[in-house]
Motif scaffolding. Structure first.
Motif, mmCIF file in Angstrom:
data_model
loop_
_atom_site.group_PDB
_atom_site.id
_atom_site.type_symbol
_atom_site.label_atom_id
_atom_site.label_comp_id
_atom_site.label_asym_id
_atom_site.label_seq_id
_atom_site.Cartn_x
_atom_site.Cartn_y
_atom_site.Cartn_z
ATOM 1 N N GLY A 1 36.060 31.883 38.673
ATOM 2 C CA GLY A 1 36.057 31.785 37.221
ATOM 3 C C GLY A 1 36.871 32.855 36.511
ATOM 4 N N LEU A 2 37.497 33.758 37.241
ATOM 5 C CA LEU A 2 38.280 34.835 36.639
ATOM 6 C C LEU A 2 39.770 34.536 36.776
ATOM 7 C CD1 LEU A 2 36.324 37.942 37.970
ATOM 8 C CD2 LEU A 2 36.235 36.972 35.671
ATOM 9 N N GLU A 3 40.476 34.547 35.656
ATOM 10 C CA GLU A 3 41.918 34.342 35.680
ATOM 11 C C GLU A 3 42.632 35.667 35.884
ATOM 12 O OE1 GLU A 3 43.329 32.301 32.275
ATOM 13 O OE2 GLU A 3 42.393 30.394 32.794
ATOM 14 N N LEU B 1 38.767 43.767 39.454
ATOM 15 C CA LEU B 1 38.281 42.895 38.389
ATOM 16 C C LEU B 1 36.961 42.243 38.775
ATOM 17 C CD1 LEU B 1 38.713 41.468 35.682
ATOM 18 C CD2 LEU B 1 40.093 39.750 36.887
ATOM 19 N N ARG B 2 36.875 41.810 40.002
ATOM 20 C CA ARG B 2 35.651 41.146 40.447
ATOM 21 C C ARG B 2 34.482 42.126 40.562
ATOM 22 N NH1 ARG B 2 36.026 36.771 44.983
ATOM 23 N NH2 ARG B 2 33.895 36.611 44.181
ATOM 24 N N TYR B 3 34.756 43.366 40.946
ATOM 25 C CA TYR B 3 33.681 44.364 40.981
ATOM 26 C C TYR B 3 33.193 44.661 39.561
ATOM 27 C CZ TYR B 3 34.783 45.290 45.892
ATOM 28 O OH TYR B 3 34.982 45.174 47.253
ATOM 29 N N LEU B 4 34.099 44.697 38.614
ATOM 30 C CA LEU B 4 33.722 44.949 37.231
ATOM 31 C C LEU B 4 32.861 43.831 36.667
ATOM 32 C CD1 LEU B 4 37.012 46.367 35.655
ATOM 33 C CD2 LEU B 4 34.790 47.516 35.657
ATOM 34 N N ARG C 1 51.645 48.591 37.944
ATOM 35 C CA ARG C 1 50.777 49.091 36.880
ATOM 36 C C ARG C 1 50.509 48.053 35.790
ATOM 37 N NH1 ARG C 1 48.796 53.828 35.637
ATOM 38 N NH2 ARG C 1 48.065 54.227 33.505
ATOM 39 N N ARG C 2 51.559 47.410 35.320
ATOM 40 C CA ARG C 2 51.390 46.450 34.228
ATOM 41 C C ARG C 2 50.505 45.284 34.654
ATOM 42 N NH1 ARG C 2 53.706 45.362 29.539
ATOM 43 N NH2 ARG C 2 55.287 46.973 29.831
ATOM 44 N N ILE C 3 50.751 44.747 35.840
ATOM 45 C CA ILE C 3 49.993 43.570 36.251
ATOM 46 C C ILE C 3 48.522 43.920 36.476
ATOM 47 C CG2 ILE C 3 50.286 43.725 38.783
ATOM 48 C CD1 ILE C 3 50.753 40.535 36.705
ATOM 49 N N ILE C 4 48.248 45.108 37.040
ATOM 50 C CA ILE C 4 46.858 45.532 37.264
ATOM 51 C C ILE C 4 46.144 45.722 35.931
ATOM 52 C CG2 ILE C 4 45.366 47.329 38.215
ATOM 53 C CD1 ILE C 4 47.630 47.936 40.228
ATOM 54 N N SER C 5 46.786 46.441 35.024
ATOM 55 C CA SER C 5 46.173 46.726 33.722
ATOM 56 C C SER C 5 45.912 45.446 32.940
ATOM 57 C CB SER C 5 47.059 47.670 32.912
ATOM 58 O OG SER C 5 47.206 48.913 33.569
ATOM 59 N N GLU C 6 46.863 44.523 32.972
ATOM 60 C CA GLU C 6 46.682 43.261 32.247
ATOM 61 C C GLU C 6 45.540 42.448 32.845
ATOM 62 O OE1 GLU C 6 50.405 41.246 32.201
ATOM 63 O OE2 GLU C 6 51.220 42.449 30.552
ATOM 64 N N VAL D 1 39.377 40.738 30.757
ATOM 65 C CA VAL D 1 37.945 40.491 30.641
ATOM 66 C C VAL D 1 37.182 41.725 30.175
ATOM 67 C CG1 VAL D 1 35.876 39.776 31.900
ATOM 68 C CG2 VAL D 1 38.087 38.776 32.477
ATOM 69 N N VAL D 2 37.591 42.900 30.641
ATOM 70 C CA VAL D 2 36.847 44.129 30.361
ATOM 71 C C VAL D 2 37.731 45.120 29.617
ATOM 72 C CG1 VAL D 2 35.541 46.035 31.364
ATOM 73 C CG2 VAL D 2 35.515 43.789 32.474
ATOM 74 N N GLN D 3 37.299 45.526 28.438
ATOM 75 C CA GLN D 3 38.038 46.539 27.694
ATOM 76 C C GLN D 3 37.930 47.869 28.416
ATOM 77 O OE1 GLN D 3 40.016 46.008 24.963
ATOM 78 N NE2 GLN D 3 39.559 43.855 25.448
#
Length: 407
Positions: free
Chosen positions: A50-52, A99-102, A120-125, A130-132
């Motif tokens: 369910g996470l994009e 992302l999934r751990y968060l 860096r950009r792809i990880i941060s985006e 989902v999480v600020q």
């Protein structure tokens, strides 16, 4: 909580150049790295549980989703048990595990690190979808680009310990084990990886000896040997530090191949070495057995009447104990049912895997296996139907344990 103003947590192009660099690093000196480009790289949008997220040019395998499922289940159980979960994803790639751990495990804080600053950009985006990120003490995640060993060493020196550390390394690089254990809280979880199927298959014994302290030779059940080799290497490293590690589950996947093990770290060395020894396989009769350290120099197979036999191949030292903890995996299975991950058509494989882990966790179960056709060939009879053979073995516990039948 981390002091996020310390030099090693800021972006790579602001890194403190006075700290010595690793001359053997696969990547350039962080002091010389340039800020990530503002150009958005071509990327493919994917969805997992369910996470994009996007993968960009990072190394990503959708086949590893099961391994990520297992990690999230374990992390969530830890959070429910301890009430807090701080995660270090030491080699995060595109950041999907972070992302999934968060989201899935509801981690309080995740440190996503990958040595390649172009990610860096792809990880941060992916994380910010989902999480600020948050500010200061309320920060939920951070992204850095340093050598993983250096990050974990800095955490140890600053006494900033994590509850859960995921080290998804490549090949037989075991250099992360000791630094990860140093950065882990007591009773914390360490998720380690090996992808060197050639070495676990016994084709590079000197490499397995250098990486995991085990001289591995070819055996029919090389996938299982690979897991035991990885656990054994972790047991050795933990012992040096005055710790002991216990496998909660072990997972092999054909792609790669990939060997993943979830370890729990505690203070104190192994009570004894009954689960850290040698495994022998006889090419003459096909039997497997464990040898203790006391039996060095006296190893033989019963088929050779206690005489030295060239047909006996020995590997070790390896982990010879259970690969899984039945009670723990049962909790994972129950949680997966609550989340709707099993009990339906899409969850058949995960459910089958977890139940098989429970079956394989029996401490009386012999390691390795012998093929039914080989048994029939040695007995000079035709192979009976598999269902009949399994039924007979289930009725005879001794026979089942002898041939490694998983209930």
């Amino acid at each position: 909580m981390f002091n996020l103003s310390t030099p090693f947590l800021v972006p790579p192009f602001q890194f403190n150049a006075k700290i010595p660099q690793n001359p053997n690093s696969r990547f350039n000196n962080p002091c010389q790295l340039k800020p990530a480009s503002n150009n958005i790289c071509k990327s493919e949008c994917r969805t997992e549980r369910g996470l994009e997220f996007q993968t960009g040019d990072t190394f990503f395998r959708h086949e590893s989703a099961t391994g990520r499922d297992l990690g999230v289940l374990a992390a969530s159980l830890y959070k429910k048990s301890k009430g807090e979960l701080r995660v270090l994803d030491a080699l995060c790639g595109c950041g999907i595990r972070s992302l999934r751990y968060l989201v899935g495990a509801e981690a309080d804080f995740v440190w996503a690190n990958d040595a390649n600053d172009e990610y860096r950009r792809i990880i941060s985006e992916n994380l910010s979808r989902v999480v600020q990120r948050g500010l200061d003490d309320e920060r939920r995640w951070t992204v850095t680009h340093f050598d993983a060993n250096r990050v974990m060493a800095e955490c140890y020196l600053q006494r900033e310990y994590f509850d859960f550390i995921d080290v998804d390394s490549f090949g037989s690089d075991s250099s992360f084990l000791r630094s990860a254990m140093n950065a882990l809280k007591l009773d914390g979880l360490l998720y380690v990886t090996c992808t060197d199927g050639y070495t676990s298959g016994g084709h590079r014994p000197c490499q397995s000896l250098a990486a995991y302290g085990a001289y591995v030779r070819p055996m029919p059940y090389s996938n299982e040997v690979g897991l035991r080799m990885l656990i054994g290497g972790a047991v050795r490293e933990a012992s040096v530090l005055g710790y002991r590690v216990t496998p909660l589950f072990s997972y092999y996947s054909y792609h790669g191949p990939v060997f993943r093990v979830m370890l729990q770290l505690n203070r104190g060395k192994l009570v004894d070495h009954r689960h850290y020894g040698f495994i022998g396989y006889c090419h003459s009769c096909g039997s497997s057995q464990a040898f203790s350290w006391d039996e060095l120099g006296h190893m033989s197979c019963p088929c050779s009447d206690s005489k030295v036999s060239k047909s006996l191949v020995v590997s070790g030292p390896l982990w010879t104990g259970p690969l899984h903890n039945a009670a723990y995996v049962t909790q994972m299975l129950n949680l997966a049912e609550q989340w709707g991950w099993v009990g339906n058509v899409n969850g058949d494989e995960l459910e089958k895997l977890l139940k098989q882990m429970v079956d394989e966790s029996d401490p009386k179960l012999s390691f390795g296996y012998i093929k039914l056709d080989e048994v029939a060939s040695r007995a000079k009879i035709n192979s009976p139907p598999l269902r009949i053979m399994m039924s007979a073995m289930h009725q005879d516990d001794h026979m089942g344990m002898l041939f490694g039948v998983r209930r």
